[in-house]
Design a protein around this motif. Structure first.
Motif, PDB file in Angstrom:
ATOM      1  N   PHE A  21       0.812  -1.221   0.000  1.00 31.53           N
ATOM      2  CA  PHE A  21       0.000   0.000   0.000  1.00 31.53           C
ATOM      3  C   PHE A  21       0.846   1.272   0.000  1.00 31.53           C
ATOM      4  O   PHE A  21       1.995   1.271   0.449  1.00 31.53           O
ATOM      5  CB  PHE A  21      -0.941  -0.006   1.207  1.00 31.53           C
ATOM      6  N   CYS A  22       0.250   2.347  -0.495  1.00 27.97           N
ATOM      7  CA  CYS A  22       0.912   3.651  -0.585  1.00 27.97           C
ATOM      8  C   CYS A  22       1.118   4.269   0.802  1.00 27.97           C
ATOM      9  O   CYS A  22       0.230   4.207   1.649  1.00 27.97           O
ATOM     10  CB  CYS A  22       0.016   4.580  -1.417  1.00 27.97           C
ATOM     11  N   ASP A  23       2.293   4.845   1.023  1.00 26.49           N
ATOM     12  CA  ASP A  23       2.537   5.592   2.262  1.00 26.49           C
ATOM     13  C   ASP A  23       2.918   7.044   1.960  1.00 26.49           C
ATOM     14  O   ASP A  23       3.400   7.753   2.831  1.00 26.49           O
ATOM     15  CB  ASP A  23       3.607   4.920   3.126  1.00 26.49           C
ATOM     16  N   GLY A  24       2.735   7.460   0.714  1.00 20.68           N
ATOM     17  CA  GLY A  24       3.039   8.841   0.332  1.00 20.68           C
ATOM     18  C   GLY A  24       4.443   9.032  -0.209  1.00 20.68           C
ATOM     19  O   GLY A  24       4.801  10.138  -0.622  1.00 20.68           O
ATOM     20  N   SER A  25       5.241   7.961  -0.224  1.00 16.56           N
ATOM     21  CA  SER A  25       6.631   8.075  -0.680  1.00 16.56           C
ATOM     22  C   SER A  25       6.761   8.407  -2.161  1.00 16.56           C
ATOM     23  O   SER A  25       7.851   8.724  -2.629  1.00 16.56           O
ATOM     24  CB  SER A  25       7.391   6.777  -0.393  1.00 16.56           C
ATOM     25  N   HIS A  26       5.665   8.333  -2.907  1.00 16.14           N
ATOM     26  CA  HIS A  26       5.710   8.663  -4.338  1.00 16.14           C
ATOM     27  C   HIS A  26       5.821  10.161  -4.575  1.00 16.14           C
ATOM     28  O   HIS A  26       6.067  10.579  -5.699  1.00 16.14           O
ATOM     29  CB  HIS A  26       4.437   8.153  -5.029  1.00 16.14           C
ATOM     30  N   LYS A  27       5.660  10.965  -3.534  1.00 17.80           N
ATOM     31  CA  LYS A  27       5.714  12.425  -3.701  1.00 17.80           C
ATOM     32  C   LYS A  27       7.029  12.834  -4.341  1.00 17.80           C
ATOM     33  O   LYS A  27       8.093  12.377  -3.947  1.00 17.80           O
ATOM     34  CB  LYS A  27       5.525  13.123  -2.356  1.00 17.80           C
ATOM     35  N   GLY A  28       6.941  13.655  -5.359  1.00 23.06           N
ATOM     36  CA  GLY A  28       8.134  14.088  -6.072  1.00 23.06           C
ATOM     37  C   GLY A  28       8.440  13.213  -7.274  1.00 23.06           C
ATOM     38  O   GLY A  28       9.363  13.506  -8.029  1.00 23.06           O
ATOM     39  N   THR A  29       7.665  12.131  -7.454  1.00 18.54           N
ATOM     40  CA  THR A  29       7.825  11.272  -8.631  1.00 18.54           C
ATOM     41  C   THR A  29       6.608  11.477  -9.538  1.00 18.54           C
ATOM     42  O   THR A  29       5.675  12.205  -9.190  1.00 18.54           O
ATOM     43  CB  THR A  29       7.913   9.775  -8.241  1.00 18.54           C
ATOM     44  N   GLU A  30       6.600  10.789 -10.664  1.00 19.89           N
ATOM     45  CA  GLU A  30       5.455  10.880 -11.577  1.00 19.89           C
ATOM     46  C   GLU A  30       4.362   9.884 -11.224  1.00 19.89           C
ATOM     47  O   GLU A  30       3.339   9.824 -11.885  1.00 19.89           O
ATOM     48  CB  GLU A  30       5.925  10.630 -13.021  1.00 19.89           C
ATOM     49  N   PHE A  31       4.607   9.080 -10.196  1.00 17.53           N
ATOM     50  CA  PHE A  31       3.655   8.029  -9.851  1.00 17.53           C
ATOM     51  C   PHE A  31       2.563   8.512  -8.898  1.00 17.53           C
ATOM     52  O   PHE A  31       2.784   9.406  -8.085  1.00 17.53           O
ATOM     53  CB  PHE A  31       4.389   6.858  -9.188  1.00 17.53           C
ATOM     54  N   THR A  32       1.414   7.882  -9.032  1.00 17.96           N
ATOM     55  CA  THR A  32       0.325   8.076  -8.074  1.00 17.96           C
ATOM     56  C   THR A  32      -0.201   6.693  -7.721  1.00 17.96           C
ATOM     57  O   THR A  32      -0.091   5.762  -8.521  1.00 17.96           O
ATOM     58  CB  THR A  32      -0.826   8.910  -8.672  1.00 17.96           C
ATOM     59  N   PRO A  33      -0.769   6.528  -6.529  1.00 19.36           N
ATOM     60  CA  PRO A  33      -1.281   5.214  -6.158  1.00 19.36           C
ATOM     61  C   PRO A  33      -2.531   4.852  -6.946  1.00 19.36           C
ATOM     62  O   PRO A  33      -3.202   5.725  -7.503  1.00 19.36           O
ATOM     63  CB  PRO A  33      -1.589   5.363  -4.665  1.00 19.36           C
ATOM     64  N   MET A  34      -2.852   3.569  -6.982  1.00 17.67           N
ATOM     65  CA  MET A  34      -4.060   3.093  -7.669  1.00 17.67           C
ATOM     66  C   MET A  34      -5.089   2.643  -6.638  1.00 17.67           C
ATOM     67  O   MET A  34      -4.761   1.919  -5.706  1.00 17.67           O
ATOM     68  CB  MET A  34      -3.711   1.925  -8.592  1.00 17.67           C
ATOM     69  N   GLU A  35      -6.319   3.092  -6.858  1.00 13.92           N
ATOM     70  CA  GLU A  35      -7.396   2.723  -5.951  1.00 13.92           C
ATOM     71  C   GLU A  35      -7.822   1.271  -6.169  1.00 13.92           C
ATOM     72  O   GLU A  35      -7.969   0.831  -7.299  1.00 13.92           O
ATOM     73  CB  GLU A  35      -8.599   3.648  -6.171  1.00 13.92           C
ATOM     74  N   LEU A  36      -8.018   0.577  -5.063  1.00  6.37           N
ATOM     75  CA  LEU A  36      -8.566  -0.780  -5.096  1.00  6.37           C
ATOM     76  C   LEU A  36      -9.787  -0.774  -4.196  1.00  6.37           C
ATOM     77  O   LEU A  36      -9.677  -0.526  -2.996  1.00  6.37           O
ATOM     78  CB  LEU A  36      -7.533  -1.790  -4.580  1.00  6.37           C
ATOM     79  N   LYS A  37     -10.963  -1.020  -4.802  1.00  4.36           N
ATOM     80  CA  LYS A  37     -12.208  -0.994  -4.035  1.00  4.36           C
ATOM     81  C   LYS A  37     -12.764  -2.408  -3.955  1.00  4.36           C
ATOM     82  O   LYS A  37     -12.982  -3.044  -4.985  1.00  4.36           O
ATOM     83  CB  LYS A  37     -13.211  -0.068  -4.732  1.00  4.36           C
ATOM     84  N   LEU A  38     -12.965  -2.879  -2.739  1.00  3.42           N
ATOM     85  CA  LEU A  38     -13.512  -4.224  -2.550  1.00  3.42           C
ATOM     86  C   LEU A  38     -14.905  -4.124  -1.954  1.00  3.42           C
ATOM     87  O   LEU A  38     -15.111  -3.450  -0.950  1.00  3.42           O
ATOM     88  CB  LEU A  38     -12.610  -5.037  -1.616  1.00  3.42           C
ATOM     89  N   GLU A  39     -15.848  -4.803  -2.601  1.00  5.61           N
ATOM     90  CA  GLU A  39     -17.244  -4.787  -2.127  1.00  5.61           C
ATOM     91  C   GLU A  39     -17.475  -5.867  -1.082  1.00  5.61           C
ATOM     92  O   GLU A  39     -18.424  -5.802  -0.315  1.00  5.61           O
ATOM     93  CB  GLU A  39     -18.201  -5.005  -3.306  1.00  5.61           C
TER      94      GLU A  39
END
Ligand code: FES
Length: 78
Positions: free
Chosen positions: A34-52
């Protein structure tokens, strides 16, 4: 898009409750998969995963899967 970091060459197999999760796409998170915000400053963003419903999932940790955020075995060739 730059290459993501390889966090691990095996998926994180987890039993997850219904809800919204943010899968780390950059490979830098210290709380894989899971994302912890370490992508800041890169071109990446986290992807949402939604579970019903509660579900067992194999989340990609090599960040090279062709079916994000689910592992497709690509790590075997890295
Ligand atoms: Fe990797 Fe946020 S820390 S996408």
């Amino acid at each position: 898009m730059p290459e993501p970091a390889i966090a691990a060459k095996q998926p994180a197999v987890l039993e997850l409750d219904p809800g919204v999760y943010w899968w780390c796409r950059c490979g830098r998170s210290n709380t894989q998969p899971f994302c912890d915000g370490s992508h800041k400053g890169t071109e990446f963003t986290p992807m949402e995963l939604k579970l019903e419903e509660r579900r067992r999932v194999a989340l990609c940790c090599c960040k090279h899967t062709g079916t994000p955020p689910i592992c497709d075995g690509t790590h075997k060739g890295l």
